[in-house]
Design a protein around this motif. Structure first.
Motif, PDB file in Angstrom:
ATOM      1  N   GLU A 216      23.049  -4.903 -43.200  1.00  0.00           N
ATOM      2  CA  GLU A 216      23.050  -3.950 -44.144  1.00  0.00           C
ATOM      3  C   GLU A 216      23.080  -2.422 -43.550  1.00  0.00           C
ATOM      4  O   GLU A 216      23.669  -1.666 -44.119  1.00  0.00           O
ATOM      5  CB  GLU A 216      21.906  -4.224 -44.963  1.00  0.00           C
ATOM      6  CG  GLU A 216      21.767  -3.316 -46.190  1.00  0.00           C
ATOM      7  CD  GLU A 216      20.494  -3.465 -47.089  1.00  0.00           C
ATOM      8  OE1 GLU A 216      20.366  -2.970 -48.307  1.00  0.00           O
ATOM      9  OE2 GLU A 216      19.667  -4.255 -46.593  1.00  0.00           O
TER      10      GLU A 216
ATOM     11  N   TYR B 275      26.194  -1.668 -42.196  1.00  0.00           N
ATOM     12  CA  TYR B 275      27.212  -1.448 -43.178  1.00  0.00           C
ATOM     13  C   TYR B 275      27.090   0.196 -43.733  1.00  0.00           C
ATOM     14  O   TYR B 275      27.884   1.008 -43.755  1.00  0.00           O
ATOM     15  CB  TYR B 275      26.854  -2.145 -44.482  1.00  0.00           C
ATOM     16  CG  TYR B 275      27.797  -1.730 -45.466  1.00  0.00           C
ATOM     17  CD1 TYR B 275      29.318  -1.819 -45.545  1.00  0.00           C
ATOM     18  CD2 TYR B 275      27.385  -1.106 -46.898  1.00  0.00           C
ATOM     19  CE1 TYR B 275      30.041  -0.976 -46.775  1.00  0.00           C
ATOM     20  CE2 TYR B 275      27.979  -0.600 -47.514  1.00  0.00           C
ATOM     21  CZ  TYR B 275      29.374  -0.390 -47.736  1.00  0.00           C
ATOM     22  OH  TYR B 275      30.138   0.175 -48.669  1.00  0.00           O
ATOM     23  N   TYR B 276      25.927   0.485 -43.856  1.00  0.00           N
ATOM     24  CA  TYR B 276      25.238   1.931 -44.646  1.00  0.00           C
ATOM     25  C   TYR B 276      25.401   2.794 -43.620  1.00  0.00           C
ATOM     26  O   TYR B 276      25.891   4.054 -43.685  1.00  0.00           O
ATOM     27  CB  TYR B 276      24.157   1.994 -45.341  1.00  0.00           C
ATOM     28  CG  TYR B 276      23.884   1.356 -46.410  1.00  0.00           C
ATOM     29  CD1 TYR B 276      24.853   1.662 -47.634  1.00  0.00           C
ATOM     30  CD2 TYR B 276      23.255   0.123 -46.754  1.00  0.00           C
ATOM     31  CE1 TYR B 276      24.877   1.001 -48.727  1.00  0.00           C
ATOM     32  CE2 TYR B 276      23.335  -0.595 -47.702  1.00  0.00           C
ATOM     33  CZ  TYR B 276      24.013  -0.176 -49.063  1.00  0.00           C
ATOM     34  OH  TYR B 276      23.879  -0.869 -50.252  1.00  0.00           O
ATOM     35  N   ARG B 277      25.228   2.654 -42.341  1.00  0.00           N
ATOM     36  CA  ARG B 277      25.591   3.620 -41.187  1.00  0.00           C
ATOM     37  C   ARG B 277      26.796   3.920 -40.498  1.00  0.00           C
ATOM     38  O   ARG B 277      27.241   4.988 -40.377  1.00  0.00           O
ATOM     39  CB  ARG B 277      24.397   3.207 -40.000  1.00  0.00           C
ATOM     40  CG  ARG B 277      24.349   4.204 -38.929  1.00  0.00           C
ATOM     41  CD  ARG B 277      23.361   3.792 -37.755  1.00  0.00           C
ATOM     42  NE  ARG B 277      23.645   4.592 -36.686  1.00  0.00           N
ATOM     43  CZ  ARG B 277      23.755   4.103 -35.567  1.00  0.00           C
ATOM     44  NH1 ARG B 277      23.722   2.690 -35.355  1.00  0.00           N
ATOM     45  NH2 ARG B 277      24.074   4.786 -34.471  1.00  0.00           N
TER      46      ARG B 277
ATOM     47  N   SER C  18      30.382   2.000 -44.138  1.00  0.00           N
ATOM     48  CA  SER C  18      30.573   2.243 -45.402  1.00  0.00           C
ATOM     49  C   SER C  18      31.409   3.312 -45.712  1.00  0.00           C
ATOM     50  O   SER C  18      32.324   3.695 -46.524  1.00  0.00           O
ATOM     51  CB  SER C  18      29.140   2.734 -46.257  1.00  0.00           C
ATOM     52  OG  SER C  18      28.691   4.137 -45.524  1.00  0.00           O
ATOM     53  N   SER C  19      31.673   4.356 -44.529  1.00  0.00           N
ATOM     54  CA  SER C  19      32.538   5.263 -44.640  1.00  0.00           C
ATOM     55  C   SER C  19      34.103   4.901 -44.552  1.00  0.00           C
ATOM     56  O   SER C  19      35.176   5.170 -45.145  1.00  0.00           O
ATOM     57  CB  SER C  19      32.451   6.521 -43.556  1.00  0.00           C
ATOM     58  OG  SER C  19      32.130   5.926 -42.245  1.00  0.00           O
TER      59      SER C  19
ATOM     60  N   SER D  43      34.964   1.559 -45.538  1.00  0.00           N
ATOM     61  CA  SER D  43      35.369   1.054 -46.502  1.00  0.00           C
ATOM     62  C   SER D  43      35.353   1.895 -47.886  1.00  0.00           C
ATOM     63  O   SER D  43      36.409   1.766 -48.522  1.00  0.00           O
ATOM     64  CB  SER D  43      34.173  -0.129 -46.908  1.00  0.00           C
ATOM     65  OG  SER D  43      32.893   0.469 -47.248  1.00  0.00           O
ATOM     66  N   ASN D  44      34.907   2.747 -47.932  1.00  0.00           N
ATOM     67  CA  ASN D  44      35.071   3.722 -49.087  1.00  0.00           C
ATOM     68  C   ASN D  44      36.055   4.623 -48.915  1.00  0.00           C
ATOM     69  O   ASN D  44      36.845   5.003 -50.018  1.00  0.00           O
ATOM     70  CB  ASN D  44      33.780   4.557 -49.429  1.00  0.00           C
ATOM     71  CG  ASN D  44      32.465   3.749 -49.979  1.00  0.00           C
ATOM     72  OD1 ASN D  44      32.887   3.238 -51.150  1.00  0.00           O
ATOM     73  ND2 ASN D  44      31.300   3.590 -49.260  1.00  0.00           N
TER      74      ASN D  44
ATOM     75  N   PHE E   4      38.816  -2.059 -50.064  1.00  0.00           N
ATOM     76  CA  PHE E   4      37.412  -1.844 -49.633  1.00  0.00           C
ATOM     77  C   PHE E   4      36.928  -3.083 -48.796  1.00  0.00           C
ATOM     78  O   PHE E   4      36.188  -2.706 -47.853  1.00  0.00           O
ATOM     79  CB  PHE E   4      36.408  -1.679 -50.935  1.00  0.00           C
ATOM     80  CG  PHE E   4      34.929  -1.720 -50.666  1.00  0.00           C
ATOM     81  CD1 PHE E   4      34.581  -0.430 -50.737  1.00  0.00           C
ATOM     82  CD2 PHE E   4      34.120  -2.846 -50.437  1.00  0.00           C
ATOM     83  CE1 PHE E   4      32.919  -0.290 -50.495  1.00  0.00           C
ATOM     84  CE2 PHE E   4      32.717  -2.654 -50.327  1.00  0.00           C
ATOM     85  CZ  PHE E   4      32.153  -1.545 -50.388  1.00  0.00           C
TER      86      PHE E   4
ATOM     87  N   LYS F 254      35.238  -2.488 -44.997  1.00  0.00           N
ATOM     88  CA  LYS F 254      33.775  -3.050 -44.713  1.00  0.00           C
ATOM     89  C   LYS F 254      33.811  -3.909 -43.660  1.00  0.00           C
ATOM     90  O   LYS F 254      33.101  -3.616 -42.554  1.00  0.00           O
ATOM     91  CB  LYS F 254      33.329  -3.670 -46.052  1.00  0.00           C
ATOM     92  CG  LYS F 254      32.070  -4.326 -45.696  1.00  0.00           C
ATOM     93  CD  LYS F 254      31.444  -5.164 -46.867  1.00  0.00           C
ATOM     94  CE  LYS F 254      30.149  -5.738 -46.645  1.00  0.00           C
ATOM     95  NZ  LYS F 254      29.768  -6.744 -47.865  1.00  0.00           N
TER      96      LYS F 254
END
Length: 163
Positions: free
Chosen positions: A14, A17-19, A22-23, A25-26, A46, A50
């Protein structure tokens, strides 16, 4: 993430992903939306981003853990563990040998087994990324077909990179 032997793989993934992922995937999703694709296609884009991002970071962790990163990434080997950062190879080591908590605080001498397991997890995410690209609607447009092939090839490049 500072050293904590109670850190889980789920939390690590997790955080990763956020670190990092996420950039990617988005960005992939945004490109699909801006190109006028359906919500379903945007979600596939996406998923590709990811999983590609997660695979990239897992290989980055392997390179740090195995010492390869010292020359190619511009940081010393085991840099993450020296800074108290728990990564996938360390989580696999702790999962297999919980008593290594004290050793993790000092560093590892033989990272081979944890490298293999981390590369396997990276391969899983690279395969999921390739599957997301394969799931996109078919197109007769040659440039779209070449682009999809390049995106699938990118999943292999991520896995085999050395820097």
């Amino acid at each position: 993430m500072k050293f904590d032997i109670h850190c889980s793989k789920a939390y690590y993934m997790e955080k990763t992903y956020y670190r990092n992922a996420s950039s990617i995937s988005n960005s992939c999703k945004a490109l699909a939306i801006l190109a006028g694709h359906t919500t379903q296609v945007a979600e596939m884009a996406f998923d590709y981003g990811k999983n590609l991002g997660l695979a990239f970071q897992l290989i980055d962790d392997v390179l740090d853990f195995s010492g390869t990163s010292s020359t190619s990434l511009g940081k010393g080997s085991l840099s993450d563990i020296r800074h108290g950062i728990i990564t996938a190879p360390i989580l696999f080591a702790l999962e297999e040998f919980p008593q290594l908590g004290a050793v993790v605080e000092k560093g590892f001498d033989n990272p081979a087994n944890m490298e293999i397991r981390t590369r396997d997890l990276a391969r899983k995410h690279a395969n999921l990324a390739a599957k997301a690209i394969k799931s996109l609607p078919e197109s007769e447009d040659e440039s779209i077909r070449r682009s999809r092939m390049a995106l699938r090839d990118l999943t292999n490049i991520v896995l085999t990179r050395t820097k």
